[in-house]
Design an enzyme around this catalytic site. Sequence first.
Site, short mmCIF file in Angstrom:
data_model
loop_
_atom_site.label_atom_id
_atom_site.label_comp_id
_atom_site.label_asym_id
_atom_site.label_seq_id
_atom_site.Cartn_x
_atom_site.Cartn_y
_atom_site.Cartn_z
N MET A 169 -3.34 18.34 -25.81
CA MET A 169 -2.73 17.15 -26.41
C MET A 169 -2.52 17.34 -27.91
O MET A 169 -1.45 17.11 -28.44
CB MET A 169 -3.61 15.91 -26.18
CG MET A 169 -3.63 15.38 -24.77
SD MET A 169 -4.43 13.75 -24.69
CE MET A 169 -6.12 14.17 -25.13
N SER A 170 -3.60 17.71 -28.62
CA SER A 170 -3.63 17.67 -30.08
C SER A 170 -2.74 18.74 -30.71
O SER A 170 -2.51 19.81 -30.14
CB SER A 170 -5.05 17.86 -30.58
OG SER A 170 -5.89 16.83 -30.10
N ARG B 239 6.69 6.37 -25.25
CA ARG B 239 7.54 6.35 -24.06
C ARG B 239 8.33 7.64 -23.87
O ARG B 239 8.98 7.81 -22.84
CB ARG B 239 8.50 5.16 -24.13
CG ARG B 239 7.80 3.81 -24.00
CD ARG B 239 8.78 2.66 -24.05
NE ARG B 239 8.10 1.37 -23.91
CZ ARG B 239 8.69 0.19 -24.04
NH1 ARG B 239 10.00 0.14 -24.33
NH2 ARG B 239 8.00 -0.93 -23.91
N GLU C 226 -14.75 6.98 -34.80
CA GLU C 226 -13.99 5.88 -35.42
C GLU C 226 -12.96 5.31 -34.44
O GLU C 226 -12.81 4.09 -34.33
CB GLU C 226 -13.31 6.38 -36.70
CG GLU C 226 -14.27 6.69 -37.84
CD GLU C 226 -15.04 7.99 -37.67
OE1 GLU C 226 -16.05 8.17 -38.37
OE2 GLU C 226 -14.64 8.83 -36.82
N GLY D 116 -39.93 24.32 -40.93
CA GLY D 116 -39.22 25.51 -41.39
C GLY D 116 -38.60 26.30 -40.26
O GLY D 116 -37.52 26.88 -40.41
N GLU E 93 -12.10 11.26 -19.26
CA GLU E 93 -12.55 12.37 -20.10
C GLU E 93 -13.75 11.95 -20.93
O GLU E 93 -14.76 12.66 -21.01
CB GLU E 93 -11.42 12.83 -21.02
CG GLU E 93 -11.85 13.88 -22.04
CD GLU E 93 -10.76 14.17 -23.08
OE1 GLU E 93 -11.05 14.92 -24.02
OE2 GLU E 93 -9.64 13.63 -22.96
#
Length: 426
Positions: free
Chosen positions: A167-168, A223, A411, A384, A286
Amino acid sequence: MAEMATATRLLGWRVASWRLRPPLAGFVSQRAHSLLPVDDAINGLSEEQRQLRQTMAKFLQEHLAPKAQEIDRSNEFKNLREFWKQLGNLGVLGITAPVQYGGSGLGYLEHVLVMEEISRASGAVGLSYGAHSNLCINQLVRNGNEAQKEKYLPKLISGEYIGALAMSEPNAGSDVVSMKLKAEKKGNHYILNGNKFWITNGPDADVLIVYAKTDLAAVPASRGITAFIVEKGMPGFSTSKKLDKLGMRGSNTCELIFEDCKIPAANILGHENKGVYVLMSGLDLERLVLAGGPLGLMQAVLDHTIPYLHVREAFGQKIGHFQLMQGKMADMYTRLMACRQYVYNVAKACDEGHCTAKDCAGVILYSAECATQVALDGIQCFGGNGYINDFPMGRFLRDAKLYEIGAGTSEVRRLVIGRAFNADFH
């Protein structure tokens, strides 16, 4: 119920049959890490679901967990395809797919449980599993036509093929409908030009679901989006080198490049210009399934931290007996258990046909942010040693952070939830 019972027996048969075979070359059995028990009576799981968890935990802790540190260090899972076929033999790659295509026909709760246990062993491999089993396979199951299902599902479910979804883009992340990948129709084909970015399984995938703009003038822009099934090796399709990431190393991620890539019209998933419906409906599921990832990471933190607190000594006693450390243990455990109840109950509701965007966003919002905090607490408990890469605590933190960014940021998830409430008062 009868179909569920049949599917459960099928999965059980696959597990039993795997036990009769020697592991593949390269999977040398190693002593599994000592795991904390998971109280699935409190989690409300059925006997079959408990057995599924136990079977997966045993297999994964023997064959994946011992490799997790090296996978992270080298940013490579050398035996990925062999391991994928093992998952296929266990019946979990197509866990929600119908039996007729080789799937197990189970529900989203079972899907979450497998996602959780794989992520418990390796967050990176868990992420790759989610992209393959949910983003690719489940989208094909829900939106593909019969010819597409028969062509692609059997090999994806068996593990012969690796799947992905794209998608991205470099300038279209949360604002995914602003994507620029263009698909122009020419005869019985579409010509794709543009690119996709941050694609999980991209370098390895044989089959990818790719979203592109087929109507650049559409108003609103959503669309004009269409989903396509793209195969590795199609002319004009290539991948760049895999990305060097902060976490989820070994879950290969890259840029996809389309240069006059010719895709048959028969490879449209759903309908032309209706891809946004495929995209958005799939995004809810998802988020639900991927919420199993933070659960597994939190359990892994506890698996390592609780025993450590009862071995490490300071001031003449085990540090787990100090009240401040008892507080850390309590906080980590209650965060995990609260997340489990939310995720499992939303999964059960989806299996019963009640799936809401608000709660699918809610489960990954809450579990992702809790996982980051639990990982930080685990590092603090190790002191540590938590800051040394010989221990896995830093890996848990780096892997957990992905879930606040991928599948929609924290967000955006808050926006989804807030808008759902606003819609009730519109």
